[in-house]
Design a protein around this motif. Structure first.
Motif, short mmCIF file in Angstrom:
data_model
loop_
_atom_site.label_atom_id
_atom_site.label_comp_id
_atom_site.label_asym_id
_atom_site.label_seq_id
_atom_site.Cartn_x
_atom_site.Cartn_y
_atom_site.Cartn_z
N UNK A 85 0.85 -1.18 0.00
CA UNK A 85 0.00 0.00 0.00
C UNK A 85 0.89 1.23 0.00
N UNK A 86 2.01 1.14 0.71
CA UNK A 86 2.99 2.23 0.79
C UNK A 86 4.36 1.66 0.45
N UNK A 87 4.77 1.86 -0.79
CA UNK A 87 6.07 1.33 -1.21
C UNK A 87 7.24 2.19 -0.75
N UNK A 88 6.97 3.28 -0.04
CA UNK A 88 8.03 4.21 0.37
C UNK A 88 8.28 4.16 1.87
N UNK A 89 8.04 3.06 2.51
CA UNK A 89 8.32 2.96 3.95
C UNK A 89 9.82 3.07 4.15
N UNK A 90 10.21 3.50 5.36
CA UNK A 90 11.63 3.75 5.56
C UNK A 90 12.11 3.21 6.90
N UNK A 91 13.44 3.04 7.00
CA UNK A 91 14.11 2.66 8.24
C UNK A 91 15.17 3.71 8.53
N UNK A 92 15.40 4.22 9.61
CA UNK A 92 14.39 4.41 10.65
C UNK A 92 13.42 5.49 10.20
N UNK A 93 12.34 5.61 10.86
CA UNK A 93 11.37 6.63 10.50
C UNK A 93 9.99 6.26 10.95
N UNK A 94 9.09 7.16 10.69
CA UNK A 94 7.71 6.94 11.11
C UNK A 94 6.85 6.44 9.95
N UNK A 95 7.44 6.33 8.78
CA UNK A 95 6.70 5.86 7.61
C UNK A 95 6.78 4.34 7.56
N UNK A 96 5.86 3.69 8.26
CA UNK A 96 5.89 2.23 8.36
C UNK A 96 5.34 1.60 7.09
N UNK A 97 5.79 0.40 6.82
CA UNK A 97 5.31 -0.33 5.65
C UNK A 97 3.87 -0.79 5.85
N UNK A 98 3.09 -0.69 4.80
CA UNK A 98 1.70 -1.13 4.86
C UNK A 98 1.43 -2.05 3.66
N UNK A 99 0.65 -3.10 3.93
CA UNK A 99 0.33 -4.07 2.90
C UNK A 99 -1.17 -4.29 2.87
N UNK A 100 -1.65 -4.71 1.72
CA UNK A 100 -3.06 -5.05 1.58
C UNK A 100 -3.15 -6.52 1.19
N UNK A 101 -3.99 -7.27 1.89
CA UNK A 101 -4.23 -8.67 1.57
C UNK A 101 -5.62 -8.75 0.96
N UNK A 102 -5.71 -9.32 -0.24
CA UNK A 102 -7.00 -9.47 -0.89
C UNK A 102 -7.11 -10.88 -1.47
N UNK A 103 -8.31 -11.27 -1.78
CA UNK A 103 -8.51 -12.59 -2.37
C UNK A 103 -9.58 -12.54 -3.43
N UNK A 104 -9.52 -13.50 -4.34
CA UNK A 104 -10.52 -13.58 -5.39
C UNK A 104 -11.75 -14.30 -4.87
#
Length: 170
Positions: free
Chosen positions: A120-139
């Motif tokens: 969802x957010x391909x720009x997450x960083x280490x260190x920082x407050x921009x945490x990685x986010x993913x979306x799980x979906x199904x057909x």
């Protein structure tokens, strides 16, 4: 007659037996029992059919008691399109030229959903407050729960570069 005598005449009686219509035979040749597909999917149903004392007029393909389609000529087949996730029991029913039917043994197939994990957010960083986010979906729409198990990999150090995820998605 009145004198107490009788006259008889020999007669010939011919009995013609009416042939009994025998049911046609049907066999679902594909898919194999227990086959698994990824939903949504097109499932090709094929069958063989014969009639010991007549001709096969058509072969019907059913999911339970629901008619999916039919084929009037051999080789008998039907393409069941866009089948959603679930478990299905399919049969083939051959109908002969006199209307008598014979049904194949049932075949159970399963269509499983596709699970996709995307950023969802391909720009997450280490260190920082921009945490990685993913979306799980199904057909496919389904009422059955779905458990998704995941793992993390890479070269980051647990506790200092990231915090481990816990739990599961349903």
């Amino acid at each position: 007659n009145s004198a107490g005598s009788a006259t008889s005449v020999n007669a010939t009686l011919t009995v013609n037996s009416v042939p009994v219509n025998k049911p046609p035979l049907a066999s679902l040749t594909a898919p194999a029992n227990g086959a698994v597909y990824v939903a949504p999917s097109n499932v090709l149903l094929t069958a063989s059919a014969s009639d010991p004392d007549g001709t096969v007029a058509k072969v019907q393909f059913l999911n339970g008691t629901t008619l999916l389609g039919e084929d009037l000529t051999a080789p008998y087949s039907f393409s069941w399109n866009s089948v959603g996730a679930g478990t299905y029991t399919v049969t083939a029913t051959a109908v002969d030229n006199l209307g008598l039917a014979g049904t194949s043994p049932p075949v159970t197939i399963k269509l499983i959903p596709t699970v996709t994990v995307s950023y969802v957010d391909a720009w997450s960083s280490e260190p920082g407050t921009d945490t990685g986010r993913f979306q799980v979906s199904r057909t496919s729409l389904t009422t059955a729960p779905l458990a998704v198990f995941y793992s993390l990999g890479g070269t980051a150090t647990n506790g200092s570069d990231y915090q481990p995820l816990s739990g599961s998605l349903t």
